[in-house]
Scaffold this active site. Structure first.
Site, PDB file in Angstrom:
ATOM      1  N   ASN A 210      19.230 -22.084  49.031  1.00  8.86           N
ATOM      2  CA  ASN A 210      19.170 -20.972  48.469  1.00  8.86           C
ATOM      3  C   ASN A 210      19.330 -19.827  49.673  1.00  8.86           C
ATOM      4  O   ASN A 210      19.205 -20.257  50.853  1.00  8.86           O
ATOM      5  CB  ASN A 210      17.803 -20.584  48.190  1.00  8.86           C
ATOM      6  CG  ASN A 210      17.313 -20.899  46.672  1.00  8.86           C
ATOM      7  OD1 ASN A 210      18.206 -20.756  45.981  1.00  8.86           O
ATOM      8  ND2 ASN A 210      16.042 -21.613  46.603  1.00  8.86           N
TER       9      ASN A 210
ATOM     10  N   TYR B  88      12.237 -15.139  38.024  1.00  9.52           N
ATOM     11  CA  TYR B  88      12.522 -14.389  39.322  1.00  9.52           C
ATOM     12  C   TYR B  88      12.452 -12.888  39.186  1.00  9.52           C
ATOM     13  O   TYR B  88      12.434 -11.965  39.822  1.00  9.52           O
ATOM     14  CB  TYR B  88      13.660 -15.037  39.801  1.00  9.52           C
ATOM     15  CG  TYR B  88      13.565 -16.097  40.727  1.00  9.52           C
ATOM     16  CD1 TYR B  88      13.044 -16.323  41.802  1.00  9.52           C
ATOM     17  CD2 TYR B  88      13.826 -17.333  40.208  1.00  9.52           C
ATOM     18  CE1 TYR B  88      12.967 -17.408  42.517  1.00  9.52           C
ATOM     19  CE2 TYR B  88      13.793 -18.618  40.773  1.00  9.52           C
ATOM     20  CZ  TYR B  88      12.910 -18.750  41.911  1.00  9.52           C
ATOM     21  OH  TYR B  88      13.076 -19.751  42.626  1.00  9.52           O
TER      22      TYR B  88
END
Length: 435
Positions: free
Chosen positions: A144, A241
């Site tokens: 990420n 998210y």
């Protein structure tokens, strides 16, 4: 078939090893190298990896090394799962933005930018070394922020595809709720990494999303930690998210009142490493499920198999069907790859997360129906931020960091962007060569 895992000392790795062992008919690995500079962690993880292979009768050879060049030499694919700065840096990403009234999170907002600035230069250096030692190797990025990191790799001409476990997690969850096999569930999954929406859930060609929301909306909403009423109004299922966008202020209040996720994960990791040292342990422990990354192994095996073998079948793991033929047969996988006109309001070199035909020739996003304005606006906004974030990661400089923060929809004001810029640089100076 030789695979290398950079960040092989991660406590995630036994999840990956378990998938390689169980799914060896899908991806017949003959040699697996775990690469990590943390020798003590690597020894424990590597030992458990060998025991998992032995327990499941996998004939492949597992080794580990701190030497990146030796580890990737001759690899067919290299999987990236590294974390620059470790959990200590993650803990900072999740805390100092809260002081400015912004979400503290490791993949979005100011914390996500900090992670991108630390990570992109390291990943690009690794990729260049892979290109020298194994010029034909595919790079599968699980590191990420996946969208930004994958865009950096593709911009520099590397053979790379980004991978996230959100889509396969939804596929498996919806299959359980609907009482069907996972490979019967096809998702209309579209957006950017960690900014996606499920606009349809198809079983045998029928969109069952309305029934899924009507019959299981409360369970889905609880899992997303969003109000059921919001899902009903949207008529889609957003990635979890998106709570950082749709409920920003409430999430900031929540995060201020509890330990960071990094602190929780750090405690879990210490327990896991103690368990991995036990020579009698020969399977992934149940505690690993609390670490995160569910179904990562199935998604990684499926994607890597499509890139290396070109099977032309979905394999029942992580896919959403099979290409309809033509001159580009391959598997449909939900991946992070170049837009190339799939979403016409974005640049071609933007990296989106969507179903794509994946084969040894690469990944090509399948045609998608137009993205509704509510989602297109946010997607375009975050894409512009990601462009500026990559500029800051590649070229450095306080002004570029400030501009990226100002462009982020979770920040967007000059005074907070200024304070966050100073805090980001102060907390990450050891990882920023230009600071």
């Amino acid at each position: 078939m030789k695979l290398a895992v950079v960040g092989g000392g991660s406590t995630y790795t036994p999840e990956l090893i378990d998938g390689f062992a169980r799914l060896r008919d899908v991806l017949p690995v003959t040699e697996l190298v775990l690469i990590d500079p943390a020798a003590s962690r690597l020894e424990r993880v590597g030992g458990l990896a060998r025991r998992i292979f032995a327990r499941q009768g996998h004939p492949g050879r597992i080794s580990w090394t701190g030497d990146l060049d030796a580890g990737v030499d001759g690899a067919d694919a290299v999987l990236l799962q590294l974390r620059v700065g470790g959990q200590a840096a993650r803990n900072q990403d999740e805390t100092w933005p809260l002081e400015c009234g912004c979400v503290g999170q490791e993949t979005t907002g100011a914390g996500g930018l900090a992670k991108a600035l630390r990570t992109v230069p390291v990943v690009l250096d690794i990729a260049e070394r892979v290109r020298r030692r194994s010029p034909g190797a595919w790079i599968v990025d699980f590191t990420n922020p996946v969208g930004i990191v994958t865009r950096a790799l593709l911009t520099q001409g590397h053979k790379a595809v980004g991978l996230c476990n959100v889509a396969i997690g939804f596929q498996r969850k919806f299959a359980r709720l609907l009482g069907v096999a996972p490979d019967q569930v096809e998702l209309d999954h579209i957006g950017l990494n960690h900014l996606t929406w499920e606009r349809a859930v198809r079983v045998a060609g029928e969109d069952v999303l309305p029934r899924l929301l009507a019959e299981h909306g409360d369970a889905v909403a609880d899992d997303l930690r969003m109000p059921r009423s919001l899902l009903d109004r949207l008529g889609v299922i957003p990635s979890y998210y998106l709570r950082y966008f749709y409920r920003h202020d409430a999430v900031v209040r929540e995060l201020r009142g509890k330990p960071s996720r990094a602190a929780e994960v750090g405690a879990i990791e210490r327990q896991l490493l103690d368990m991995y040292a036990d020579p009698s342990l020969d399977e992934k422990p149940e505690l690993l499920s609390k670490r995160g990354g569910a179904y990562y192994s199935e998604a990684a095996v499926a994607l890597t198999s499509s890139l290396l073998r070109g099977t032309g079948t979905s394999g029942g793991v992580g896919g959403a069907g099979t290409s309809g033929g033509g001159n580009d047969p391959g598997d449909i996988r939900i991946v992070n790859t170049s837009n190339h006109g799939a979403l016409p309001f974005l640049p071609d070199d933007a990296v989106i997360e969507a179903p794509a035909v994946v084969s040894p020739a690469g990944a090509r996003v399948v045609p998608v129906r137009p993205l509704e304005p509510l989602y297109a606006g946010l997607t375009a906004h975050v894409t512009a931020y990601e462009h500026l974030a990559l500029e800051a990661a590649l070229k450095g400089g306080r002004d570029r960091v400030f501009t990226a923060l100002l462009a982020h929809p979770l920040i967007g004001q000059a005074d907070p962007a200024d304070r966050l810029t100073d805090a980001l640089i102060a907390h990450n100076r050891e990882h920023l060569t230009w600071a």
